[in-house]
Design an enzyme around this catalytic site. Sequence first.
Site, PDB file in Angstrom:
ATOM      1  N   SER A 128       0.889  -1.365  -0.017  1.00 19.34           N
ATOM      2  CA  SER A 128      -0.070  -0.067   0.017  1.00 19.34           C
ATOM      3  C   SER A 128       0.850   1.268  -0.012  1.00 19.34           C
ATOM      4  O   SER A 128       0.328   2.454  -0.334  1.00 19.34           O
ATOM      5  CB  SER A 128      -0.873   0.049   1.325  1.00 19.34           C
ATOM      6  OG  SER A 128      -1.861  -1.127   1.164  1.00 19.34           O
ATOM      7  N   LYS A 183      -8.559   3.354   6.882  1.00 14.99           N
ATOM      8  CA  LYS A 183      -7.449   4.111   6.304  1.00 14.99           C
ATOM      9  C   LYS A 183      -8.111   5.745   6.170  1.00 14.99           C
ATOM     10  O   LYS A 183      -7.422   6.825   6.610  1.00 14.99           O
ATOM     11  CB  LYS A 183      -6.853   3.970   4.992  1.00 14.99           C
ATOM     12  CG  LYS A 183      -5.928   2.758   5.213  1.00 14.99           C
ATOM     13  CD  LYS A 183      -5.543   2.164   3.785  1.00 14.99           C
ATOM     14  CE  LYS A 183      -4.650   1.039   3.813  1.00 14.99           C
ATOM     15  NZ  LYS A 183      -3.997   0.421   2.395  1.00 14.99           N
TER      16      LYS A 183
END
Length: 853
Positions: free
Chosen positions: A727, A770
């Site tokens: 990521s 997130k």
Amino acid sequence: MTPLFESFPLGLGGDGSRSSIFGSSLSFRLFQAESQELQHIPNAEPDPDGLVTLPVLPLRDLAVYPGMIAPLVIGRPFTLRAVEFALGRGRTLLALLQKDPALEAPASAEDFFLVGTEVAVGEPWQDDDDEGYSVLVQGRRRLEVVEWLQTQPFFLVRARVLSDQPADPASPEVQALTRQALALFHQVAELAPWPTEAFRAVAHLEDPGLLADALAGAVKSPTLPEIGAFLAQTDPVARLQQVIAWLAREVAILRVEDQIQHRIQEEMDRFQRETYLREQIKAIQHELGEGDLWSREVRELRERIEQKALPDEARKVALREVERLSHLPPMSPEVGILRNYIEWILELPWQERTADNLDLRHAAQVLDAEHYGLRRAKERILEHIAVLSLKPKRRRQPILCFVGPPGTGKTSLGRSIAKALGRKFVRVSLGGVRDEAEIRGHRRTYVGALPGRILQTMKRAGTVNPVFMLDEIDKLGADFRGDPAAALLEVLDPEQNAAFSDHYLEVPYDLSQVFFITTANTLHTIPPALADRMEVIEFPGYVEEEKLEIARRFLIPRQIEESGLEPGEIRFTEAALRTIIRAYTDEAGVRELEREIGRVCRKVARLKAEGKRYPTRITPSVVERFLGPPEYFFNEAEKRDEVGVATALAWTYSGGEIMPVEVLLMEGKGGLTITGQVGQVMQESAQAALSYLRAHARAWGLDPRVFDRTDIHIHVPEGAVPKDGPSAGVTIMTALTSAFTGRQVRHEVGMTGEITLRGKILPVGGVREKILAAHRAGLKVVLLPHRNLKDLVEVPKSVREALRIQGVRHVDEVLRVALRPPGPETRVWQVRGDDAESADAPPEPEEEADDAS
């Protein structure tokens, strides 16, 4: 002719079968008296050729020796005619032994041994219960068939007399053989009791030939060929030697029979003694008023089996075991094993079930009242209830697997599901189980054997349709005792668990009506075959807003009650709860949060119990005073723009986090160093980002040779926390580009996504956590892979409205948003001695029509 040894216990022969006739001395004496009439029948007279003509008396399996008196049973027509012919003329017959006893109608001389005994026959008689006639015969002398005269209506032959060879009874050899034969006969008489008169009669015989013939009639073991050879033998010494061998074999057989009989008798005596003792115990119990407790208990077990609703196979097995139990003595060690097995069959639920509550509104209220969030799990349960309410033909129970971090409510949701359905709830913890027998049970042959945990829990549930939770299924182990996960394949397979086989029970048990729920923290340690049988529902962990709501609804009221405070006596402010969540807990669930709230409540309870002033409004300052200095520090967004520092969005078990990525350039030889406990995948993402930047260096005004003279150090704080995953690829790319071009990164921008060598951005996971972390940290802009925009439906609307969330497909889009435009102070990275031209501000990269649109 005087009978020499009429006292032998002879057997029936002729057409019948052999059997003893002398069971006592009285029967022997009667037989001896009746045989006197045979003495008046003379032997057959020889013709001029020295031959005698006689009818044949066929014998099946019993030879008649010279001097022997024996009863015979006759019934075949040709035998009866031969006897009638001899009696009508006062003559004797020739007794010949058949080679095949089973032959019903012998036809020629080939069917007989040709040496036999001349016998006198008495008058036949017939008993009421006999099918044939009985006659008494006396053996006279040996004859050998010379000519076969006729076969119908009976056999008629011509025979010559066989005389014995001379033998001296006083010779040492004959005397030795005589003594040995009599000694063996004495042993036979002891092992198979004979009348005393019989033994004495034989002992007084001096002629070795007569002695051999007499002893041959006492032996049962010779075969027919051996008897035929014995009759043909005219040497008395040879016959005596043959009889000694027969007697020795007979003694050996009788000794074995005696040992067998002795063991049987001992067993019968022991059984009779035990029976006698049990009868005494029964009598004593009866006198004491206790009655036959054992019989009553067995009868009660049988009645319980009859009354219990059991499947046919289980009922059959239970009744069979009760029948075995009834034949055992009460003190037998097997009684406890059988009784325990029967009790397990009786106590297991076979057809008992609870009625399902199929009210969807009620189920939704229960689930919402006891759990906040968990939308997917709740929807799946309501779908199952809706299917049950439509009454399908087959009600296959779902097998759900709740996967998520600890403390996210997996186990408690199982209890709520049982409450919503109106079913019993049972739970088995599988953490650390390594023995397959824990699932399937032990064989009954083992001491202390029991069923496995599945059936033990079903017994505890008392119904066939409970909500059955298998907790911590990912923590099963395997060793030399088997693989418990493999044993669960049958339990968790809807096609097989209708006939689950437990090693202890050994009767198929129906688990198809059980609502199985399994829990796990990760799917990686669950075997693929087992995971394939379950419907996985992920519990991603609670975000801060959900933790706030859970604390208000459930945790604070419960801890206030457990601390002895009155409801509503203290009140936590939102700021205080956020302080506890951010500074004193680091988890995906709410267990640690509840413990910290409980600590605050107990501090207040102590002040109240001591009569001191205590706060009723819990603020951040009160939390810090009660709980001490903060244990965790929540990452906040950078306060200003910097070169070589970009903000990544990360996902952990405790929720979302922001993670700065720092890049430092140094003169060197082109080395790349990555620190911060990054994993292999993140290192590969850094390599991919650097390769893309080097490939497009001229687009950013960079001399490609600068990379060969520069050492790059990438650091991802916090260094003690392991990190991995793809990521951070776009974040590393942004920080590298900023460091080399000298352009600052916007501090209010957070980003996530995997980068490829062509600059494309691939989707990642944990989008909900997130974005919420970005919102908490004070970021304003979030850059997401374009294919992750679909995941925004799980993000609260208020958060989506507070952030500018932009989908990106190519790294150039990220750089245009994240990097500040070049300014007067922007300096492209150069190394000493670099002869390449460097501009103060690099140009904007050209937009790629396909990837950056």
